[in-house]
Scaffold this motif. Structure first.
Motif, PDB file in Angstrom:
ATOM      1  N   GLN A  11      -9.998   1.597   7.114  1.00 22.20           N
ATOM      2  CA  GLN A  11      -8.616   1.647   7.593  1.00 22.20           C
ATOM      3  C   GLN A  11      -8.431   2.925   8.407  1.00 22.20           C
ATOM      4  O   GLN A  11      -8.207   3.998   7.870  1.00 22.20           O
ATOM      5  CB  GLN A  11      -7.624   1.595   6.429  1.00 22.20           C
TER       6      GLN A  11
ATOM      7  N   LEU B 215       3.496   0.713   2.921  1.00 20.57           N
ATOM      8  CA  LEU B 215       2.995  -0.140   3.995  1.00 20.57           C
ATOM      9  C   LEU B 215       2.748  -1.523   3.391  1.00 20.57           C
ATOM     10  O   LEU B 215       2.044  -1.646   2.390  1.00 20.57           O
ATOM     11  CB  LEU B 215       1.691   0.431   4.554  1.00 20.57           C
TER      12      LEU B 215
ATOM     13  N   SER C 299      -4.709   3.712  12.728  1.00 23.22           N
ATOM     14  CA  SER C 299      -3.927   2.584  13.267  1.00 23.22           C
ATOM     15  C   SER C 299      -3.432   1.651  12.169  1.00 23.22           C
ATOM     16  O   SER C 299      -2.635   0.746  12.439  1.00 23.22           O
ATOM     17  CB  SER C 299      -4.778   1.782  14.258  1.00 23.22           C
ATOM     18  N   ARG C 300      -3.929   1.851  10.938  1.00 22.99           N
ATOM     19  CA  ARG C 300      -3.520   1.081   9.749  1.00 22.99           C
ATOM     20  C   ARG C 300      -4.201  -0.278   9.621  1.00 22.99           C
ATOM     21  O   ARG C 300      -4.086  -0.918   8.581  1.00 22.99           O
ATOM     22  CB  ARG C 300      -1.992   0.874   9.682  1.00 22.99           C
ATOM     23  N   GLN C 301      -4.876  -0.725  10.677  1.00 30.36           N
ATOM     24  CA  GLN C 301      -5.533  -2.035  10.609  1.00 30.36           C
ATOM     25  C   GLN C 301      -6.671  -1.988   9.610  1.00 30.36           C
ATOM     26  O   GLN C 301      -7.585  -1.175   9.728  1.00 30.36           O
ATOM     27  CB  GLN C 301      -6.088  -2.394  11.994  1.00 30.36           C
ATOM     28  N   MET C 302      -6.653  -2.869   8.645  1.00 31.53           N
ATOM     29  CA  MET C 302      -7.718  -2.945   7.638  1.00 31.53           C
ATOM     30  C   MET C 302      -8.833  -3.807   8.220  1.00 31.53           C
ATOM     31  O   MET C 302      -8.624  -4.983   8.550  1.00 31.53           O
ATOM     32  CB  MET C 302      -7.151  -3.575   6.364  1.00 31.53           C
TER      33      MET C 302
ATOM     34  N   PHE D 169      -6.588  -8.817   8.201  1.00 33.81           N
ATOM     35  CA  PHE D 169      -5.332  -8.126   7.927  1.00 33.81           C
ATOM     36  C   PHE D 169      -4.545  -7.846   9.205  1.00 33.81           C
ATOM     37  O   PHE D 169      -5.124  -7.589  10.262  1.00 33.81           O
ATOM     38  CB  PHE D 169      -5.601  -6.803   7.224  1.00 33.81           C
ATOM     39  N   GLY D 170      -3.230  -7.876   9.065  1.00 29.91           N
ATOM     40  CA  GLY D 170      -2.361  -7.405  10.125  1.00 29.91           C
ATOM     41  C   GLY D 170      -2.247  -5.891  10.073  1.00 29.91           C
ATOM     42  O   GLY D 170      -2.822  -5.240   9.202  1.00 29.91           O
ATOM     43  N   GLN D 171      -1.484  -5.336  11.006  1.00 31.66           N
ATOM     44  CA  GLN D 171      -1.338  -3.883  11.075  1.00 31.66           C
ATOM     45  C   GLN D 171      -0.266  -3.361  10.133  1.00 31.66           C
ATOM     46  O   GLN D 171      -0.076  -2.155  10.017  1.00 31.66           O
ATOM     47  CB  GLN D 171      -1.056  -3.443  12.509  1.00 31.66           C
ATOM     48  N   GLY D 172       0.424  -4.281   9.478  1.00 29.99           N
ATOM     49  CA  GLY D 172       1.349  -3.859   8.446  1.00 29.99           C
ATOM     50  C   GLY D 172       2.753  -3.564   8.932  1.00 29.99           C
ATOM     51  O   GLY D 172       2.996  -3.357  10.124  1.00 29.99           O
TER      52      GLY D 172
ATOM     53  N   LEU E 223       1.108  -5.065   3.850  1.00 27.69           N
ATOM     54  CA  LEU E 223       0.060  -5.716   4.623  1.00 27.69           C
ATOM     55  C   LEU E 223       0.032  -7.213   4.344  1.00 27.69           C
ATOM     56  O   LEU E 223       0.196  -7.644   3.207  1.00 27.69           O
ATOM     57  CB  LEU E 223      -1.305  -5.115   4.265  1.00 27.69           C
TER      58      LEU E 223
ATOM     59  N   GLN F  49       0.844  -1.192   0.000  1.00 29.86           N
ATOM     60  CA  GLN F  49       0.000   0.000   0.000  1.00 29.86           C
ATOM     61  C   GLN F  49       0.877   1.240   0.000  1.00 29.86           C
ATOM     62  O   GLN F  49       1.443   1.609   1.036  1.00 29.86           O
ATOM     63  CB  GLN F  49      -0.946   0.008   1.200  1.00 29.86           C
TER      64      GLN F  49
ATOM     65  N   TYR G 209     -13.917  -1.976   3.177  1.00 30.58           N
ATOM     66  CA  TYR G 209     -12.978  -2.061   4.275  1.00 30.58           C
ATOM     67  C   TYR G 209     -12.756  -0.666   4.847  1.00 30.58           C
ATOM     68  O   TYR G 209     -12.761   0.338   4.129  1.00 30.58           O
ATOM     69  CB  TYR G 209     -11.623  -2.610   3.812  1.00 30.58           C
TER      70      TYR G 209
END
Lengths: 114, 116
Positions: free
Chosen positions: B39, A88, B42-45, A105-108, A90, A37, B37
């Motif tokens: 986001q 980023l 915090s970036r968490q999708m 998804f993880g936080q990247g 992911l 991303q 989605y």
């Protein structure tokens, strides 16, 4: 239950270097996918792995590679880093079942190439 | 190839108002999934809502609902009674209904600001 975990959360690399990003899927999930991303854009698909085999690959150069381990964790490797690789990254895991399509998804990992 | 287009880069609404985010997509597939989605910073999708293309009924999840128009290839998200915690980037996304294919195609996103 732990969600998808990625490490490291941030890192800075120099152009030309190599980087390895790691992902641990949710327990019981056998499919792992990687996305890039870039700032201000939506995630772009890089790879999907299932049962240690590559099941899909996005439009990325051969500098990008990945693998999945017997415990279903995964690594994304990027060689010869370019400034444009700053993004980023992911990781997403899923059950890989006909009736369950949700990807978690993880936080990247925020990668900065200088 | 499939594409997802979000034409609203950024939107702002007052808390408690209703807001609609637009999305169009292009595909030759007949069976597929569509997602919204969220986001946050915090970036968490986080998956907000999912629609299966073969279902005519629009999906709803509490304050979130979609308007799915298959023929027009349109998939908008409506957020009712918006809350400050709804502030985030929202991505519309597409996935083929094909076993073995987990690839998700995302739009460029809409940045939503909920104002107090």
């Amino acid at each position: 239950d732990a969600g998808v975990t990625q490490s490291p959360t941030h890192l800075i690399k120099t152009r030309g270097q190599h980087v390895t990003l790691r992902c641990s899927p949710i327990s019981g999930h056998k499919s792992v996918s990687w996305y890039q991303q870039v700032l201000g854009q939506g995630p772009q698909f890089i790879f999907q792995y299932y049962e240690k085999e590559e099941r899909g690959r996005g439009n990325f150069p051969d500098r990008f590679s990945a693998r999945q381990f017997p415990n279903y964790s995964s690594e994304l490797n990027v060689n010869a880093l370019l400034l444009g690789d700053s993004a980023l990254y992911l990781c997403a895991s899923s059950l890989f079942a006909r009736t369950n399509t949700e990807a978690f998804f993880g936080q990247g990992t925020r990668l900065t190439v200088v | 190839a499939q594409t997802v287009t979000q034409s609203q880069p950024e939107m702002s609404v007052q808390e408690a108002e209703t807001v609609t985010l637009s999305c169009t997509y292009d595909t030759s597939e007949n069976n597929y999934y569509l997602f919204w989605y969220k986001q946050p910073p915090s970036r968490q999708m986080i998956l907000v809502i999912r629609q299966e293309a073969y279902k005519q009924q629009n999906a709803t999840e509490n304050r979130f609902s979609v308007n799915f128009q298959k023929a027009a290839k349109s998939f908008s998200l409506k957020i009712s009674d918006s809350q400050l915690g709804d502030t985030a980037m929202y991505f519309c996304a597409f996935m083929k209904h094909e076993w073995g294919d987990d690839k998700i195609i995302f739009g460029k996103g809409t940045r939503l600001h909920i104002l107090p």
